[in-house]
Design an enzyme around this catalytic site. Structure first.
Site, PDB file in Angstrom:
ATOM      1  CE  LYS A  77      -2.748   0.781   3.335  1.00  0.00           C
ATOM      2  NZ  LYS A  77      -1.992  -0.054   4.338  1.00  0.00           N
ATOM      3  CB  THR A  79       5.020   0.041  -2.851  1.00  0.00           C
ATOM      4  OG1 THR A  79       5.659  -0.277  -1.917  1.00  0.00           O
ATOM      5  CG2 THR A  79       5.832   0.280  -4.162  1.00  0.00           C
ATOM      6  NE  ARG A 100      -0.019   4.562   9.078  1.00  0.00           N
ATOM      7  CZ  ARG A 100      -0.473   3.179   9.262  1.00  0.00           C
ATOM      8  NH1 ARG A 100      -0.712   2.777  10.514  1.00  0.00           N
ATOM      9  NH2 ARG A 100      -0.340   2.242   8.131  1.00  0.00           N
ATOM     10  CE  LYS A 111       4.482  -2.200   7.379  1.00  0.00           C
ATOM     11  NZ  LYS A 111       3.632  -1.366   7.905  1.00  0.00           N
ATOM     12  CB  ALA A 279      -4.865   0.576  10.882  1.00  0.00           C
ATOM     13  CG  PHE A 307      -3.729  -3.223   8.724  1.00  0.00           C
ATOM     14  CD1 PHE A 307      -2.689  -3.778   8.336  1.00  0.00           C
ATOM     15  CD2 PHE A 307      -3.608  -2.741   9.994  1.00  0.00           C
ATOM     16  CE1 PHE A 307      -1.636  -4.186   8.902  1.00  0.00           C
ATOM     17  CE2 PHE A 307      -2.732  -3.127  10.876  1.00  0.00           C
ATOM     18  CZ  PHE A 307      -1.400  -3.751  10.312  1.00  0.00           C
ATOM     19  CD1 TRP A 415       8.916  -3.079  -4.882  1.00  0.00           C
ATOM     20  CD2 TRP A 415       9.999  -3.655  -6.539  1.00  0.00           C
ATOM     21  NE1 TRP A 415      10.021  -3.650  -4.451  1.00  0.00           N
ATOM     22  CE2 TRP A 415      10.816  -3.874  -5.484  1.00  0.00           C
ATOM     23  CE3 TRP A 415      10.682  -3.872  -7.991  1.00  0.00           C
ATOM     24  CZ2 TRP A 415      12.103  -4.348  -5.470  1.00  0.00           C
ATOM     25  CZ3 TRP A 415      12.117  -4.585  -7.952  1.00  0.00           C
ATOM     26  CH2 TRP A 415      12.779  -4.794  -6.778  1.00  0.00           C
TER      27      TRP A 415
END
Length: 561
Positions: A77, A79, A100, A111, A279, A307, A415
């Site tokens: 998301k 990206t 964020r 992550k 979230a 999310f 990407w």
């Protein structure tokens, strides 16, 4: 600005080969005057909104990027946010990014990093993923100063009559550490404080973080901090930070952090990275100050909410947009063929094989996220984040389904190509921005907490009803008696499912949401409803990302992604 392309490179290698512009140039391109810029080295800076031109009444339009229910395959998301913003900027639209700040805990846990990927990154990625400009440290310090003052108050006579058993605030740290979820403090003796059971949360789950991200200026920050409820007295009356007299000191610790952080994308698009609530356990959006400062400078601001549409996007609409007057003008739902196949029953190991039936079986999950956004009066755009192994036949299933259902849809290779790979999506988003919307919140604030939660379960999650634990029922009585029914609700639940069962993929129906606990966040201005087994202090996975991280002989980061 230049970078060495090549999909064989890691995100960190691509970032390392990018030649960044000095942050003063990025600021100038965004229309930020020199006296409003506070550099933190050559490539990042804080911006003082109070020193921007008072004559600038621009209110740029907001593009919110959300997603379908996330999977271990990753949806990209962030990206997508960066690639889309770069494409919009390349089209001649004055664009800014608002994201964020990553939390260190998940970066070293599962992550690995949160600054986008490939040719669609915000930089310098290692700085942003680690200590950045110290905002998380300031928030952690403010939270823990408050708790030190609470325990000091207990130690020195407890004039406010705070019941140590009913203190709801906890200490925080920006790290995943399950061992600190429940602790006992004050065990050393009479000089070491009052013994009581408490625990730690991760900094991103702190109410101080939520207040930081919802405050509209420094004065509003101080007001919200003062209204936070830290616990209850022996007579069950709420005790606030203002009662303790601590709001001023907390504000002092946060006065520098509250200024948004300016960085850039690989393509040179200005980006504010500021605040970082999760979230699944908070409201999942970057700071209101950063979003609205970006709107005062750009024609379009591309932002994200954590999310899926059931979590971050819903909270953006029902919480952030209420307080900050920043309702989105367009919404992009990020999807991937990989995620659709996982919701269609394919294992992570088999995602590289073409499976048309699994894509079809996974579509109901995407469809429900589309319907969620429509309930807020905004027709969404689907952005397919393309992966190398996606086949033309798999992509065609999604685009054909979208066309049959009258949904804007575009494939983007953000990407591999950055903004150059998102031209079709940018065109669709510009069309959406020029189309009429009828933005509305899901529920009215005048409704009871029970009615709001039932509305979320039935209208957003697709469930049947709500069950409350005895503890949650007792807290409902307290919410009613204290007049907190008017607050919006912030459901803390798993991100992997519409239900509170992370194993229930796809688009489940007929379930009942289990509310384990209700926590009034009176400074942030919402009621947190904790569901299932969710915790506000994550643990590290069996093989944490930290095990692959290091520095090379030149002191440069290794293993961030």
């Amino acid at each position: 600005m230049a970078t060495t392309p090549g999909t064989h490179l890691s995100d960190l290698e691509i970032a390392a080969r990018t030649v960044l512009k000095p942050i003063a140039e990025i600021a100038a391109s965004a229309g930020i005057p020199e006296d409003a810029l506070e550099p933190y080295g050559r490539y990042k800076a804080k911006v003082d909104p109070a020193l921007l031109s008072a004559k600038n009444t621009k209110r740029g339009r907001v593009v919110l990027v959300s997603g379908m229910s996330p999977t271990p395959a990753g949806e990209g998301k962030t990206t997508m946010v960066v690639g889309l913003a770069d494409a919009l900027a390349a089209s001649g639209t004055k664009t800014m990014i608002a994201l964020r700040e990553p939390s260190v805990g998940p970066s070293f846990g599962m992550k690995g990093g949160a600054t986008g990927g490939g040719q669609s990154q915000v930089l310098p990625m290692d700085d942003i993923n680690l200590h950045f400009t110290g905002d998380f440290h300031a928030i952690t310090s403010a939270n823990n100063l408050l708790m030190a003052m609470v325990d000091n108050h207990l130690h020195h006579g407890n004039k406010l009559g705070i019941d140590p058993r009913r203190i709801t605030f906890k200490r925080v740290m920006d790290m995943n550490d399950r061992s600190l979820r429940t602790v006992v403090i004050g065990l050393g003796g009479p000089t070491d404080g009052v013994p009581r059971e408490t625990g730690f949360e991760i900094t991103a789950a702190s109410e101080v973080m939520a207040v930081f991200c919802l405050a509209t200026d420094l004065a509003d920050l101080r007001k919200r901090l003062g209204k936070m409820t830290i616990g209850y007295s022996y007579t069950k009356e709420p005790v606030t930070v203002d009662d303790l007299g601590a709001a001023g000191a907390l504000t002092l610790l946060l006065k520098g952090a509250i200024k948004p952080n300016l960085v850039q994308s690989i393509a040179g698009t200005p980006a504010f990275i500021h605040g970082g609530p999760f979230a699944n356990i908070a409201h999942g959006c970057n700071s209101a100050i950063a979003t609205n400062t970006a709107r005062s400078l750009a024609d379009v601001v591309v932002t994200e909410a954590g999310f899926g549409a059931d979590l971050g996007a819903e909270k953006f609409m029902d919480i952030k947009a209420r307080f900050a007057d920043c309702a989105p003008n367009a919404v992009v739902i990020t999807t991937t063929i990989r995620a659709l196949k996982m919701h269609g029953g394919v294992s992570l190991e088999d995602l590289g094989e073409e499976n048309l039936e699994a894509v079809r079986v996974g579509l109901p999950n995407l469809a429900r996220h589309v319907e969620i956004i429509k309930k807020f009066g905004i027709p969404p755009v689907i952005g397919i984040n393309q992966f190398t192994l996606d086949t033309a036949n798999e992509l065609k299933i999604v685009t054909d389904w979208a066309a049959e259902n009258g949904i804007e849809c575009a494939t983007a290779d953000v990407w591999g190509q950055g903004g150059a790979g998102a031209g079709e999506l940018a065109t669709a988003v510009l069309r959406a921005l020029d189309s009429p919307t009828n933005f509305t919140h899901l529920y009215d604030l005048e409704q009871s907490i029970e009615e709001k939660l039932l509305s979320l379960v039935r209208d957003v999650y697709g469930g049947e009803g709500v069950d409350y634990s005895p503890k949650a029922l007792r807290m409902l009585e307290q919410i009613h008696s204290n007049g907190w029914d008017h607050l919006p609700v912030c459901v803390a639940k798993t991100q992997y499912s519409f239900s509170d069962d992370p194993q229930s993929l796809g688009a489940p129906t007929g379930f009942r949401l289990q509310i384990r606990e209700l926590i009034p966040k009176t400074g942030a201005g919402f009621i947190v409803a904790i569901t299932g087994v969710l915790t506000t202090m994550p643990g590290l996975p069996q093989v944490p990302a930290a095990l692959r991280m290091d520095v090379d002989q030149a002191g440069k980061a290794v293993g961030l992604s």
